[in-house]
Design a protein around this motif. Structure first.
Motif, PDB file in Angstrom:
ATOM      1  N   LEU A   1      28.674  22.097   2.581  1.00 34.44           N
ATOM      2  CA  LEU A   1      29.744  21.594   3.453  1.00 34.44           C
ATOM      3  C   LEU A   1      29.552  20.115   3.774  1.00 34.44           C
ATOM      4  O   LEU A   1      30.519  19.344   3.820  1.00 34.44           O
ATOM      5  CB  LEU A   1      29.810  22.421   4.739  1.00 34.44           C
ATOM      6  N   CYS A   2      28.299  19.716   3.977  1.00 33.53           N
ATOM      7  CA  CYS A   2      28.020  18.295   4.253  1.00 33.53           C
ATOM      8  C   CYS A   2      28.365  17.431   3.049  1.00 33.53           C
ATOM      9  O   CYS A   2      28.965  16.359   3.194  1.00 33.53           O
ATOM     10  CB  CYS A   2      26.557  18.108   4.640  1.00 33.53           C
TER      11      CYS A   2
ATOM     12  N   PHE B   1      25.426  27.150  -4.871  1.00 34.97           N
ATOM     13  CA  PHE B   1      24.902  28.041  -3.830  1.00 34.97           C
ATOM     14  C   PHE B   1      26.019  28.642  -2.978  1.00 34.97           C
ATOM     15  O   PHE B   1      25.834  29.682  -2.369  1.00 34.97           O
ATOM     16  CB  PHE B   1      23.916  27.301  -2.920  1.00 34.97           C
ATOM     17  N   ALA B   2      27.142  27.965  -2.930  1.00 32.98           N
ATOM     18  CA  ALA B   2      28.277  28.413  -2.120  1.00 32.98           C
ATOM     19  C   ALA B   2      29.272  29.231  -2.957  1.00 32.98           C
ATOM     20  O   ALA B   2      30.368  29.539  -2.493  1.00 32.98           O
ATOM     21  CB  ALA B   2      28.981  27.215  -1.487  1.00 32.98           C
TER      22      ALA B   2
ATOM     23  N   ALA C   1      30.759  14.283   2.566  1.00 28.65           N
ATOM     24  CA  ALA C   1      30.223  13.010   2.068  1.00 28.65           C
ATOM     25  C   ALA C   1      31.069  12.499   0.907  1.00 28.65           C
ATOM     26  O   ALA C   1      31.431  11.320   0.863  1.00 28.65           O
ATOM     27  CB  ALA C   1      28.761  13.179   1.645  1.00 28.65           C
ATOM     28  N   VAL C   2      31.402  13.387  -0.029  1.00 27.76           N
ATOM     29  CA  VAL C   2      32.235  12.993  -1.171  1.00 27.76           C
ATOM     30  C   VAL C   2      33.616  12.563  -0.697  1.00 27.76           C
ATOM     31  O   VAL C   2      34.152  11.545  -1.153  1.00 27.76           O
ATOM     32  CB  VAL C   2      32.322  14.135  -2.215  1.00 27.76           C
ATOM     33  N   ASN C   3      34.198  13.301   0.218  1.00 31.23           N
ATOM     34  CA  ASN C   3      35.516  12.965   0.753  1.00 31.23           C
ATOM     35  C   ASN C   3      35.531  11.543   1.335  1.00 31.23           C
ATOM     36  O   ASN C   3      36.410  10.736   1.024  1.00 31.23           O
ATOM     37  CB  ASN C   3      35.908  13.988   1.825  1.00 31.23           C
TER      38      ASN C   3
ATOM     39  N   PHE D   1      26.867  12.450   6.799  1.00 30.94           N
ATOM     40  CA  PHE D   1      26.919  13.817   6.275  1.00 30.94           C
ATOM     41  C   PHE D   1      25.772  14.076   5.306  1.00 30.94           C
ATOM     42  O   PHE D   1      25.186  15.157   5.306  1.00 30.94           O
ATOM     43  CB  PHE D   1      28.268  14.096   5.610  1.00 30.94           C
ATOM     44  N   GLU D   2      25.446  13.081   4.500  1.00 29.69           N
ATOM     45  CA  GLU D   2      24.306  13.241   3.596  1.00 29.69           C
ATOM     46  C   GLU D   2      23.012  13.384   4.389  1.00 29.69           C
ATOM     47  O   GLU D   2      22.171  14.233   4.090  1.00 29.69           O
ATOM     48  CB  GLU D   2      24.219  12.058   2.633  1.00 29.69           C
TER      49      GLU D   2
END
Length: 170
Positions: free
Chosen positions: A64-65, A103-104, A69-71, A49-50
């Motif tokens: 979203l990525c 940004f989101a 990645a954190v999850n 994801f990163e």
């Protein structure tokens, strides 16, 4: 293997080719039910994801990525809570999530990710700029001002010749 091939292209500054392999690897992982993934798969997915953020200009896609990645890194950290490399990697992903959350328009998430970064990696003080921005954008003016005032004259983490004030205002 597809992610590794993508990484090789990325290291050769061939972002488009790298992205093709990263996306192919993601499609392969989608065929595996989430509850059957082992810790190594979560670790690989966190980096995949990163990697999908490399060369991506859409900041919301990057957000979203980094959520994913954190999850996945959190699952690895839960399995290896004393592993400093895993915790450092989680801190790095949280740092990036705190940035892309802005940004989101996910300011609370940015705040929480920044605080998690500092919890895991107190020396990652640059994330304080994300935290202060997230607080400000949530209308938490006193908290934001307090952070700005506390840190304004301290050296920025990446450049001891610049202060936070110079970075905040640039």
């Amino acid at each position: 293997a597809l992610d590794n091939k993508g990484w090789q292209y990325y290291k050769q500054s061939q972002a488009d080719s790298a992205r093709k392999y990263f996306l192919a690897a993601m499609e392969a992982y989608k065929a595996i039910p989430e509850d059957s993934l082992d810790i190594q798969a979560h670790y690989n997915l966190s980096f995949l994801f990163e990697h999908l953020t490399y060369g991506e200009v859409d900041q919301k896609k990057n957000y979203l990525c980094y959520q994913q990645a954190v999850n996945h890194r959190q699952k690895v950290a839960n399995a290896y809570p004393e592993n400093t490399d895993v915790l450092s990697s989680l801190a790095s992903a949280c740092y990036n999530l705190s940035w892309y959350s802005l940004f989101a328009d996910s300011f609370k998430e940015s705040e929480l990710a920044a605080k998690k970064t500092l919890e895991l990696s107190p020396e990652s003080t640059g994330v304080i700029s994300n935290l202060a921005s997230a607080l400000l954008l949530q209308g938490k003016y006193r908290e934001a001002k307090s952070l700005y005032e506390e840190w304004k004259d301290k050296p920025w983490e990446d450049d001891s010749y610049q202060t936070f004030k110079e970075v905040f205002l640039s």
